[in-house]
Design an enzyme around this catalytic site. Structure first.
Site, PDB file in Angstrom:
ATOM      1  N   ARG A  99       5.642  -0.053  -4.939  1.00  0.00           N
ATOM      2  CA  ARG A  99       4.094   0.578  -4.554  1.00  0.00           C
ATOM      3  C   ARG A  99       4.203   1.857  -4.363  1.00  0.00           C
ATOM      4  NH1 ARG A  99      -0.448  -1.791  -0.342  1.00  0.00           N
ATOM      5  NH2 ARG A  99      -0.427  -3.181  -2.235  1.00  0.00           N
ATOM      6  N   HIS A 126      -3.376  -2.428 -10.321  1.00  0.00           N
ATOM      7  CA  HIS A 126      -2.818  -3.493  -9.285  1.00  0.00           C
ATOM      8  C   HIS A 126      -2.651  -4.700 -10.010  1.00  0.00           C
ATOM      9  CE1 HIS A 126      -1.626  -4.990  -5.597  1.00  0.00           C
ATOM     10  NE2 HIS A 126      -2.360  -4.933  -4.758  1.00  0.00           N
ATOM     11  N   GLN A 129      -2.436  -8.326  -8.138  1.00  0.00           N
ATOM     12  CA  GLN A 129      -3.737  -8.356  -7.514  1.00  0.00           C
ATOM     13  C   GLN A 129      -4.529  -9.291  -8.431  1.00  0.00           C
ATOM     14  OE1 GLN A 129      -4.544  -8.075  -3.970  1.00  0.00           O
ATOM     15  NE2 GLN A 129      -5.936  -9.688  -4.594  1.00  0.00           N
ATOM     16  N   ASP A 221     -14.173  -3.973  -3.003  1.00  0.00           N
ATOM     17  CA  ASP A 221     -12.649  -3.347  -2.497  1.00  0.00           C
ATOM     18  C   ASP A 221     -13.164  -2.243  -1.731  1.00  0.00           C
ATOM     19  OD1 ASP A 221      -9.995  -2.716  -2.119  1.00  0.00           O
ATOM     20  OD2 ASP A 221      -9.810  -1.860  -3.972  1.00  0.00           O
ATOM     21  N   CYS A 261      -9.475  -7.921  -2.258  1.00  0.00           N
ATOM     22  CA  CYS A 261      -8.206  -8.152  -2.365  1.00  0.00           C
ATOM     23  C   CYS A 261      -7.596  -7.869  -0.887  1.00  0.00           C
ATOM     24  CB  CYS A 261      -7.598  -6.894  -3.231  1.00  0.00           C
ATOM     25  SG  CYS A 261      -8.326  -5.146  -2.763  1.00  0.00           S
ATOM     26  N   ARG A 289      -1.537 -14.371  -3.815  1.00  0.00           N
ATOM     27  CA  ARG A 289      -0.622 -13.358  -4.322  1.00  0.00           C
ATOM     28  C   ARG A 289       0.670 -13.786  -4.407  1.00  0.00           C
ATOM     29  NH1 ARG A 289      -1.734  -8.134  -3.153  1.00  0.00           N
ATOM     30  NH2 ARG A 289       0.321  -7.814  -4.180  1.00  0.00           N
TER      31      ARG A 289
HETATM   32  N1  NVA Z   1      -7.852   0.141  -3.724  1.00  0.00           N
HETATM   33  C1  NVA Z   1      -7.277   0.119  -2.552  1.00  0.00           C
HETATM   34  C2  NVA Z   1      -6.433  -1.453  -2.554  1.00  0.00           C
HETATM   35  C3  NVA Z   1      -5.594  -1.803  -1.500  1.00  0.00           C
HETATM   36  C4  NVA Z   1      -4.977  -3.077  -1.471  1.00  0.00           C
HETATM   37  C5  NVA Z   1      -6.152   0.775  -2.313  1.00  0.00           C
HETATM   38  O1  NVA Z   1      -5.664   1.347  -3.167  1.00  0.00           O
HETATM   39  O2  NVA Z   1      -5.994   1.437  -1.263  1.00  0.00           O
HETATM   40  N1   CP Z   2      -4.142  -6.626  -1.415  1.00  0.00           N
HETATM   41  C1   CP Z   2      -3.116  -6.122  -1.268  1.00  0.00           C
HETATM   42  O1   CP Z   2      -2.352  -5.181  -2.145  1.00  0.00           O
HETATM   43  O2   CP Z   2      -2.745  -5.863   0.247  1.00  0.00           O
HETATM   44  P1   CP Z   2      -1.451  -4.837   1.022  1.00  0.00           P
HETATM   45  O3   CP Z   2      -2.235  -3.654   0.851  1.00  0.00           O
HETATM   46  O4   CP Z   2      -1.754  -5.544   2.348  1.00  0.00           O
HETATM   47  O5   CP Z   2      -0.560  -5.432   0.076  1.00  0.00           O
END
Ligand code: NVA
Ligand code: CP
Length: 303
Positions: A99, A126, A129, A221, A261, A289
């Protein structure tokens, strides 16, 4: 199949097979411990609940193990080159999930890695997801073909991956966002190519009525993704008309489902009555997931 899963584009020809496998895994139709002896390194430059736990438990259930690596503790966080990190980890582990803040860093990691790299969220995409979301749609409607999904909100990592995956599964997709928050142009271009190849439609609009016409699944989101925090006040103003509330849901089909998500902020991008209401499938989506990622891990890590 490409050696790594950085983008939905990397599984263009495999997405249905991966999702079929995910359904089988969820139904318990999987050989015992197919990844016995395998190790996944998990690098996190940002917070996570679902991604961290679902990959960790998923590896364990497949007979392997996962190692959590916070970038705060890695030498990478002190300036060791990504290329060296990739080469070193490749000597120890069978796969790397990351990540990352910048998508380009994940591309760099994959370029220098001898083992598969899986994108667990970047600023651009992502993909895991999106796979879980599509598994959820299939479970609910039986098939993807001919359905229309709509993402309401920011043209961000989550919506980018949805734009790419929807046409591959023969679905139409609309994205309703305020002006100035449109998705990445390169992603839209590829998504439209996929839509052309699969005879489906991609609509990007700031008109909620157009976007939600004949929609089977409504997605949203957070308005402020990780890394966008300094724009919080501006974004709250700009996204206010795009809140998913019962009025907005009434523009979609009566039997439409709601997906997010997570994590969600009730009262901002979605109201409590929607996310905690009967159209919401967000916790099935979160559970999926793990099933979707187990299929990904099997595809990429199994000998
Ligand atoms: N768009 C959000 C998704 C989190 C799972 C982010 O990047 O923070
Ligand atoms: N949806 C998702 O990726 O959640 P987290 O940020 O908790 O991993």
């Amino acid at each position: 199949m490409m050696n790594s899963l950085l983008s939905v584009c990397d599984i263009k020809d495999d997405v249905k097979d991966i999702l079929d496998l995910a359904s089988k895994i969820k139904a318990g139709e999987m050989e015992d411990k197919p990844l016995e002896g395998k190790t996944l390194a998990m690098i996190f430059q940002k917070s996570s609940t679902r991604t961290r736990v679902s990959f960790d438990v998923g590896m364990y259930q497949l007979g392997g193990r996962a190692i959590f690596l916070s970038s705060n503790d890695l030498q990478m966080g002190r300036g060791e080159p990504i290329s060296d990190t990739a080469k070193v980890l490749s000597r120890f582990v069978d796969g790397i999930m990351i990540r990352a803040i910048n998508h380009d860093d994940v591309v760099e990691l994959a370029k220098h890695s001898d083992v598969p790299v899986i994108n667990g969220l970047t600023d651009l995409e992502h993909p895991c997801q999106a796979l879980a979301d599509m598994l959820t749609i299939k479970e609910h409607f039986g098939d993807w073909k001919g359905r229309k999904i709509c993402f309401v909100g920011d043209g961000n990592n989550v919506s980018n991956s949805l734009l790419l995956i929807a046409p591959l599964l023969e679905m139409d997709m609309a994205l309703a966002c305020p002006k100035g928050y449109e998705p990445n142009e390169d992603i839209v271009k590829i998504a439209k190519e996929y839509a052309f190849e699969n005879n489906t439609e991609i609509i990007i609009t700031d008109d909620i009525n157009i976007a939600l016409d004949n929609v089977d699944a409504v997605f949203t989101d957070v308005w402020v993704s990780m890394g966008d925090e300094k724009e919080t006040e501006q974004r709250k103003n700009d996204f206010a008309p795009f809140q998913v509330n019962s009025d907005l849901m009434s523009l979609a089909n009566d039997e439409a489902i709601f997906l997010h998500c997570l994590p969600a902020i009730r009262g901002q991008e979605v109201t409590s009555d929607v996310i905690d209401g009967e159209q919401s499938v967000v916790f099935d989506e979160a559970e999926n997931r793990m099933h979707a990622q187990k299929a990904v891990l099997y595809y990429y890590l199994k000998d």
